[in-house]
Design an enzyme around this catalytic site. Structure first.
Site, PDB file in Angstrom:
ATOM      1  N   LYS A  22       0.753  -1.217  -0.096  1.00 10.73           N
ATOM      2  CA  LYS A  22       0.110  -0.008  -0.133  1.00 10.73           C
ATOM      3  C   LYS A  22       0.902   1.193  -0.076  1.00 10.73           C
ATOM      4  O   LYS A  22       0.509   2.330  -0.824  1.00 10.73           O
ATOM      5  CB  LYS A  22      -0.976  -0.123   1.350  1.00 10.73           C
ATOM      6  CG  LYS A  22      -1.556   1.259   1.660  1.00 10.73           C
ATOM      7  CD  LYS A  22      -2.401   1.180   2.661  1.00 10.73           C
ATOM      8  CE  LYS A  22      -1.762   1.748   3.801  1.00 10.73           C
ATOM      9  NZ  LYS A  22      -1.308   2.831   3.985  1.00 10.73           N
ATOM     10  N   ASN A  23       1.827   1.180   0.916  1.00 10.73           N
ATOM     11  CA  ASN A  23       2.586   2.637   0.979  1.00 10.73           C
ATOM     12  C   ASN A  23       3.736   2.595  -0.176  1.00 10.73           C
ATOM     13  O   ASN A  23       4.484   3.828   0.012  1.00 10.73           O
ATOM     14  CB  ASN A  23       3.500   2.465   2.393  1.00 10.73           C
ATOM     15  CG  ASN A  23       2.326   2.652   3.440  1.00 10.73           C
ATOM     16  OD1 ASN A  23       1.215   3.040   3.489  1.00 10.73           O
ATOM     17  ND2 ASN A  23       2.822   2.757   4.808  1.00 10.73           N
ATOM     18  N   ARG A 122      -0.339  17.267  13.498  1.00 10.98           N
ATOM     19  CA  ARG A 122       0.048  16.253  12.770  1.00 10.98           C
ATOM     20  C   ARG A 122       0.919  16.950  11.476  1.00 10.98           C
ATOM     21  O   ARG A 122       0.225  17.200  10.214  1.00 10.98           O
ATOM     22  CB  ARG A 122      -1.109  15.346  11.981  1.00 10.98           C
ATOM     23  CG  ARG A 122      -1.383  14.364  13.057  1.00 10.98           C
ATOM     24  CD  ARG A 122      -2.349  13.623  12.503  1.00 10.98           C
ATOM     25  NE  ARG A 122      -1.739  12.417  11.708  1.00 10.98           N
ATOM     26  CZ  ARG A 122      -2.397  11.446  10.705  1.00 10.98           C
ATOM     27  NH1 ARG A 122      -3.677  11.749  10.759  1.00 10.98           N
ATOM     28  NH2 ARG A 122      -1.824  10.620  10.213  1.00 10.98           N
ATOM     29  N   ASP A 305       4.954   0.746  12.223  1.00 12.04           N
ATOM     30  CA  ASP A 305       3.532   0.285  11.754  1.00 12.04           C
ATOM     31  C   ASP A 305       3.253  -1.317  12.137  1.00 12.04           C
ATOM     32  O   ASP A 305       2.436  -1.889  11.626  1.00 12.04           O
ATOM     33  CB  ASP A 305       3.511   0.243  10.090  1.00 12.04           C
ATOM     34  CG  ASP A 305       2.995   1.640   9.669  1.00 12.04           C
ATOM     35  OD1 ASP A 305       2.884   2.488  10.278  1.00 12.04           O
ATOM     36  OD2 ASP A 305       3.140   1.783   8.512  1.00 12.04           O
ATOM     37  N   ARG A 397      -8.816  -0.285   5.180  1.00 18.55           N
ATOM     38  CA  ARG A 397      -7.851   0.870   4.435  1.00 18.55           C
ATOM     39  C   ARG A 397      -6.445   0.098   4.110  1.00 18.55           C
ATOM     40  O   ARG A 397      -6.149   0.524   2.982  1.00 18.55           O
ATOM     41  CB  ARG A 397      -7.681   1.908   5.220  1.00 18.55           C
ATOM     42  CG  ARG A 397      -8.738   2.885   5.821  1.00 18.55           C
ATOM     43  CD  ARG A 397      -8.146   4.024   6.607  1.00 18.55           C
ATOM     44  NE  ARG A 397      -6.771   4.593   5.942  1.00 18.55           N
ATOM     45  CZ  ARG A 397      -5.685   5.109   6.595  1.00 18.55           C
ATOM     46  NH1 ARG A 397      -6.163   5.198   7.980  1.00 18.55           N
ATOM     47  NH2 ARG A 397      -4.471   5.294   6.092  1.00 18.55           N
TER      48      ARG A 397
END
Ligand code: UD1
Length: 418
Positions: A22-23, A122, A305, A397
């Protein structure tokens, strides 16, 4: 809202193949904005974040062919707007990655600040500072980053803090800037090298990928390319933790163990039997695991993560282990939920002390973010009874059909649509 019902107790066994990262996909999709040629990603994952990025690119005028989960192609020859609005950006922080490419190719961009957060909370301050170093004029007004540049000019860029997204944004801006950009204290994550490799196949001139100094020689224009993204090291690490906690045994295909060295070393230190091949990992975890201490760090350190998933594993290891979160200091939202399942975890600032071998018992729990959701499911795999994991839209997600993939390995896990 969908939820999962997980019945604990089944060891995971079999074979599984890892999905594209995904990243890596998200920045590669944003990079398609840098050219009027067609950019094709030969494999993608069917994830909500990929849908969100597709929606944002389509809003900008990118024509998209294919479907998430298969090949996707992007044609940004006709961009209609340079605005990335709040409604599209708030769902996913990675949306800010359209800033660098839009600015580099069109000289303008207006991108909502991600997550509706104040810039201090953030922050994307490092992205902005780096683009300013290349000559962009940037204002932050009414929650939007408004950027303009007649022409970007290569320059030295130094990141005060290692930032993955910041490095990606400046890399995508620098490839079309005039002259040389040197990015110092660049992030070394494999996803950065993957993006860089796509950019090189589009005609960019980049050296030093995978190191903390990346040099970019700007070119006048880029062309289309086809790219095959790297496997998802976080999905792989999550599945490894799920197999290890259940005392299972499996072969993980399409994995790159070089991307998970720090993590695999910790699992081995705990007693898991792991054999890393070129493109696959074999794991066996029959014996009792021992506790270990970890500290998250930028690549090649222990990935933030995978911190939540690793903490779930520590609850079942012998002795006490510690988890120090150094990247996102408040990333412990999974702790109260793991405690609801019976975990013995004490928090001291950014340090969690986990006393292991506590019997877990089913309870209703709530996912608070993407990786926390995975942590709760891992714990539920060994909890006695039927655990209800709510709000799994967070999980969707970043993990494709996670329940089906774990079921194929023997887990009892069911999605209840709601
Ligand atoms: C990326 C990953 C995310 C991962 C994180 C750290 C994607 C889509 N997301 O997020 O899954 O958890 O890397 O490995 O690839 N910071 C600043 N100012 C900035 C930018 C960042 O202070 O301008 C801080 C952040 O608040 C954080 C740290 O730097 O404390 C690292 O963040 P960063 O590497 O930028 O994370 P992301 O790119 O958002």
């Amino acid at each position: 809202m969908d939820k999962f019902i997980v019945e604990g107790g089944n060891p995971l066994r079999g074979e599984i193949s890892i999905k594209p990262a995904k990243n890596a996909l998200l920045p590669c999709m944003a990079a398609s904005l840098l050219t009027g040629g067609k950019v094709t990603l030969s494999e993608t994952s069917n994830l909500m974040d990929i849908d969100s990025m597709c929606r944002l690119l389509q809003h900008l005028g990118v024509a998209i062919g294919g479907r998430p989960g298969g090949a996707l192609s992007f044609d940004a020859s006709e961009i209609g707007t340079f605005d990335a609005p709040y409604d599209l950006v708030r769902k996913m922080r990675a949306s800010v990655l359209v800033l660098g490419p839009l600015l580099a190719r069109f000289g303008k961009a207006k991108v909502s600040l991600p997550g509706g957060c104040a810039i201090g909370a953030r922050p994307v301050d490092l992205h902005i500072k780096a683009l300013q170093a290349l000559g962009a004029e940037i204002d932050v007004d009414n929650g939007y980053i408004i950027a303009r540049a007649r022409e970007l000019t290569g320059a030295p860029v130094f990141f005060d803090k290692v930032t993955v997204g910041g490095t990606e944004n400046i890399l995508m801006a620098a490839v079309l800037a005039r002259g040389t950009t040197t990015i110092s204290n660049a992030a070394k994550e494999p996803e950065i090298a993957d993006l860089g490799n796509l950019l090189i196949s589009m005609g960019a001139r980049i050296e030093g990928l995978g190191s903390d100094t990346i040099t970019v020689e700007g070119v006048n224009e880029l062309h289309g390319a086809t790219h095959s993204p790297i496997p998802d090291r976080i999905e792989c690490g999550t599945i490894l933790a799920a197999i290890a906690i259940t005392g299972g045994e499996a072969v993980i295909k399409n994995a790159d163990p070089h991307h998970l060295e720090a993590y695999i070393l910790k699992l081995k230190e705990m007693g898991a039997d792991i054999v890393a091949g070129e493109k696959q990992i074999t794991v066996r975890s029959t014996c009792a695991l021992r506790s270990a201490d970890i500290m998250t760090a930028p690549f090649p350190g222990f990935p933030t993560d995978l911190q939540a998933q690793f903490m779930a594993l520590l609850t079942q290891a012998e002795g006490s282990g510690t988890v120090r979160e150094e990247i996102f200091e408040t990333r412990f939202m999974h702790v109260p939920e793991l405690q609801r399942l019976g975990a013995d975890i004490r928090l001291e600032g950014n340090l969690a002390v986990v006393r292991g071998m506590t019997p877990l018992k089913a309870a209703p729990v709530m996912a608070s973010d993407l990786r926390a959701s995975a942590s709760l499911i891992i714990a539920a795999l060994v909890a006695k009874g039927r655990t209800e994991v709510n709000r799994i839209y967070h999980l969707d997600r970043g993990y494709e059909h996670f329940e089906e993939r774990l079921s194929a390995l023997g887990a009892s896990i069911e999605r209840i649509r709601g």
